[in-house]
Design a protein around this motif. Sequence first.
Motif, mmCIF file in Angstrom:
data_model
loop_
_atom_site.group_PDB
_atom_site.id
_atom_site.type_symbol
_atom_site.label_atom_id
_atom_site.label_comp_id
_atom_site.label_asym_id
_atom_site.label_seq_id
_atom_site.Cartn_x
_atom_site.Cartn_y
_atom_site.Cartn_z
ATOM 1 N N UNK A 1 -64.489 55.650 69.673
ATOM 2 C CA UNK A 1 -64.527 55.148 71.049
ATOM 3 C C UNK A 1 -64.432 56.302 72.038
ATOM 4 N N UNK A 2 -63.494 57.201 71.807
ATOM 5 C CA UNK A 2 -63.258 58.310 72.735
ATOM 6 C C UNK A 2 -64.511 59.149 72.955
ATOM 7 N N UNK A 3 -65.267 59.389 71.900
ATOM 8 C CA UNK A 3 -66.457 60.241 72.025
ATOM 9 C C UNK A 3 -67.581 59.556 72.791
ATOM 10 N N UNK A 4 -67.461 58.255 73.029
ATOM 11 C CA UNK A 4 -68.477 57.538 73.810
ATOM 12 C C UNK A 4 -68.079 57.406 75.275
ATOM 13 N N UNK A 5 -66.853 57.777 75.599
ATOM 14 C CA UNK A 5 -66.371 57.607 76.967
ATOM 15 C C UNK A 5 -66.810 58.779 77.837
ATOM 16 N N UNK A 6 -67.149 58.485 79.084
ATOM 17 C CA UNK A 6 -67.691 59.498 79.984
ATOM 18 C C UNK A 6 -66.635 60.464 80.497
ATOM 19 N N UNK B 1 -65.926 51.704 89.067
ATOM 20 C CA UNK B 1 -65.112 52.736 88.421
ATOM 21 C C UNK B 1 -64.596 53.756 89.429
ATOM 22 N N UNK B 2 -65.398 54.042 90.463
ATOM 23 C CA UNK B 2 -64.931 54.958 91.501
ATOM 24 C C UNK B 2 -63.775 54.343 92.274
ATOM 25 N N UNK C 1 -59.328 66.707 67.964
ATOM 26 C CA UNK C 1 -59.791 66.133 69.232
ATOM 27 C C UNK C 1 -60.672 67.127 69.981
ATOM 28 N N UNK C 2 -60.205 68.364 70.065
ATOM 29 C CA UNK C 2 -60.968 69.396 70.766
ATOM 30 C C UNK C 2 -62.310 69.640 70.087
ATOM 31 N N UNK C 3 -62.303 69.668 68.749
ATOM 32 C CA UNK C 3 -63.540 69.892 68.004
ATOM 33 C C UNK C 3 -64.543 68.768 68.233
ATOM 34 N N UNK C 4 -64.028 67.578 68.535
ATOM 35 C CA UNK C 4 -64.900 66.429 68.791
ATOM 36 C C UNK C 4 -65.386 66.387 70.234
ATOM 37 N N UNK C 5 -64.982 67.376 71.036
ATOM 38 C CA UNK C 5 -65.430 67.443 72.420
ATOM 39 C C UNK C 5 -64.559 66.694 73.404
ATOM 40 N N UNK C 6 -63.369 66.274 72.971
ATOM 41 C CA UNK C 6 -62.446 65.561 73.853
ATOM 42 C C UNK C 6 -61.576 66.572 74.590
ATOM 43 N N UNK C 7 -61.485 66.451 75.904
ATOM 44 C CA UNK C 7 -60.602 67.333 76.674
ATOM 45 C C UNK C 7 -59.159 67.020 76.287
ATOM 46 N N UNK D 1 -63.848 51.764 77.893
ATOM 47 C CA UNK D 1 -65.135 52.404 77.602
ATOM 48 C C UNK D 1 -66.287 51.531 78.098
ATOM 49 N N UNK D 2 -66.181 50.235 77.880
ATOM 50 C CA UNK D 2 -67.227 49.298 78.302
ATOM 51 C C UNK D 2 -67.468 49.371 79.805
ATOM 52 N N UNK D 3 -66.378 49.472 80.569
ATOM 53 C CA UNK D 3 -66.495 49.510 82.026
ATOM 54 C C UNK D 3 -66.516 50.938 82.576
ATOM 55 N N UNK D 4 -66.575 51.925 81.673
ATOM 56 C CA UNK D 4 -66.732 53.339 82.041
ATOM 57 C C UNK D 4 -65.597 53.839 82.933
ATOM 58 N N UNK D 5 -64.384 53.398 82.644
ATOM 59 C CA UNK D 5 -63.224 53.777 83.445
ATOM 60 C C UNK D 5 -62.705 55.151 83.022
ATOM 61 N N UNK D 6 -62.423 56.018 83.994
ATOM 62 C CA UNK D 6 -61.819 57.320 83.705
ATOM 63 C C UNK D 6 -60.428 57.096 83.113
#
Length: 357
Positions: free
Chosen positions: A146-151, A92-93, A187-193, A125-130
């Motif tokens: 899905x979005x809320x599980x992404x890093x 991912x880096x 989206x913001x309330x769900x913690x998504x930037x 999300x599976x591969x933890x891609x930004x």
Amino acid sequence: MARTQYERITTKQTLNRVKEERMPFDWSINPYRGCGHGCSFCYARAFQSFIGMGAEDEFQHHIFMKSNAAEALEKQLSSAARKFNYDIEAMRRSIGQVTIGTATDPYQPIEGKETLTRECLKLLAKYRISTSITTRSPLVLRDLDILTRMENVSVNISLNTLSGDVVRKLEPASPHPEARLDAIHRLSAAGIRTGLFVAPVLPFLTDEEPELKELLSQAKERGVSFAMISLLRLSRDVKKWYLETLKHHFPEVVQSYRELYGQGAYAEEHYVRSFKSMASRLLNEYGLGGLTKGTPAAVNRSGPIAAGENGASDEGAVGHPAREWAAPVRPRKLPKPAAPVSGEELTPDVEQLSFPF
């Protein structure tokens, strides 16, 4: 009203490398060609010529769906994983930032049925891609699971006016401004930037300072983290279609556009400088500057304005640059900018978000 034709196609690769180093992301994904929102000013209309089509109604009414987008993406990502001996963090880096929606809206109406974007998002999300997503549609809320599980993910909501009348006439199938503001809130309330892309700003129609202030204020109240403001760019094919649309809905501004844009794709220098000064000041005022990795940007005259760009300040800022700018009398003689303008600022050396499908 023309009937929309949907055509399934296949793609060899879903991830497309962005070769321009100054762009704040490394790869793009566009699950569709064409866009059902039908924005008359969309820069992506010009890309139709790559496949032998026009920038007119075909862009909105002939949509190509990359039916194997997820399968092709899985193949690319699994190959990358093998290359790094399944060290997902190292992988991912190496991949860096992926942006979805640089040449089409990934959440246009047909996505509600086809779920091409959703399936690609699952793999990222599976591969933890930004990942960052740019869209005009609240349909993105469907994928909050899905979005809320992404890093590392951000969503950029495009909205250039609060006027429902302007939206309906120039973006005939785009969601209402209030629906997009609600998407920012949820989206913001769900913690998504979540970011606001005020793009493109339309001279003589959506560039008044009070209107832009109200738009930024309402987005800020709903939790937006950052904002980008970008001026309208009109390539030859897009300009023809956009001016025809203006003739029908806003005929009083057509001649002003001809004067402001002349034979080129960019507004006159004096207007650009005045607008950038105002936009930078507003972003500073609302604390919404700071474009970062994952927020699509460009470095040309129509590109995004970040807070404090080019040393802009309140001095010399204007309330309505289109009205401050006076159309020159023939023979044309450009008004002199209030301060020197650098060649880098005025040279359109990077096309805004013009990346491969």
